[in-house]
Design a protein around this motif. Sequence first.
Motif, PDB file in Angstrom:
ATOM      1  N   HIS A  32       0.841  -1.206   0.000  1.00 39.60           N
ATOM      2  CA  HIS A  32       0.000   0.000   0.000  1.00 39.60           C
ATOM      3  C   HIS A  32       0.872   1.252   0.000  1.00 39.60           C
ATOM      4  O   HIS A  32       0.545   2.243  -0.656  1.00 39.60           O
ATOM      5  CB  HIS A  32      -0.924  -0.014   1.219  1.00 39.60           C
ATOM      6  CG  HIS A  32      -1.984   1.028   1.165  1.00 39.60           C
ATOM      7  ND1 HIS A  32      -1.731   2.369   1.326  1.00 39.60           N
ATOM      8  CD2 HIS A  32      -3.320   0.933   0.948  1.00 39.60           C
ATOM      9  CE1 HIS A  32      -2.840   3.049   1.228  1.00 39.60           C
ATOM     10  NE2 HIS A  32      -3.834   2.199   1.001  1.00 39.60           N
ATOM     11  N   LYS A  36       3.173   1.080  -5.600  1.00 38.04           N
ATOM     12  CA  LYS A  36       2.871   1.728  -6.877  1.00 38.04           C
ATOM     13  C   LYS A  36       4.106   2.323  -7.537  1.00 38.04           C
ATOM     14  O   LYS A  36       4.070   2.690  -8.699  1.00 38.04           O
ATOM     15  CB  LYS A  36       1.812   2.812  -6.671  1.00 38.04           C
ATOM     16  CG  LYS A  36       0.489   2.225  -6.266  1.00 38.04           C
ATOM     17  CD  LYS A  36      -0.594   3.240  -6.215  1.00 38.04           C
ATOM     18  CE  LYS A  36      -1.853   2.500  -5.759  1.00 38.04           C
ATOM     19  NZ  LYS A  36      -3.049   3.218  -5.934  1.00 38.04           N
ATOM     20  N   CYS A  76       3.089  -6.808  -7.115  1.00 40.54           N
ATOM     21  CA  CYS A  76       3.099  -5.353  -7.328  1.00 40.54           C
ATOM     22  C   CYS A  76       3.899  -4.954  -8.572  1.00 40.54           C
ATOM     23  O   CYS A  76       3.676  -3.889  -9.140  1.00 40.54           O
ATOM     24  CB  CYS A  76       3.664  -4.635  -6.096  1.00 40.54           C
ATOM     25  SG  CYS A  76       2.538  -4.602  -4.701  1.00 40.54           S
ATOM     26  N   GLY A  81       0.602  -1.777  -6.588  1.00 35.23           N
ATOM     27  CA  GLY A  81      -0.254  -1.496  -5.442  1.00 35.23           C
ATOM     28  C   GLY A  81      -1.198  -2.624  -5.058  1.00 35.23           C
ATOM     29  O   GLY A  81      -1.968  -2.490  -4.109  1.00 35.23           O
TER      30      GLY A  81
END
Length: 189
Positions: A32, A36, A76, A81
């Motif tokens: 989290h 990203k 990821c 994410g």
Amino acid sequence: CIVPTAGQSLERSRQRILGTFIGMVLGIVVAHTFGKNLFYTDILIAIFVFLTVYLKALSYSYYVTFNTVIAVLFVCLIVPGNWQIALIRLEKTAIGTVIAIFATYFILPVKVSNDMPLQLQKLTTKLQKYYLSICQTFLNPDKVYINDIRLETFAIMQNTAAIITESNLESWRKDSRYSHHATTYTNLE
């Protein structure tokens, strides 16, 4: 999770579930927070691979924890994410652990605790022989080889301590009688 004896299998299963749960939580936080950004993800994968390999010698739980985080970070790389793989990994680990526990008890029921009475008898006999040799050494120091007997006695004490510890792992509840003796014998080493 399945290893040669029931006690080791139960301990490995406990460590597996604990490590996966902690890894799931850590993986969700890391994915989290940094998932990203592919640059951070690449760096974190390298760090967690190092931690996985380096800390495996300390505890299987650490190995599983960081391995779970690595699985989340690899996802990821494909879907930045995405942390849902952590929940799936926990679910599959729980199912696999339950199967391993059933297999341990019903298919491969090797229990070290079955050897405990014989091992305690061997230890008692060897301790008697050791103390008898100590007494004989005072009477005639030239004829008794106390060092050989001492080494044999301590080897049997170590085996007995291992069997007591393993027997303690074979039950879900910790029996204070065995854990106290295992601690006492381990301190003698």
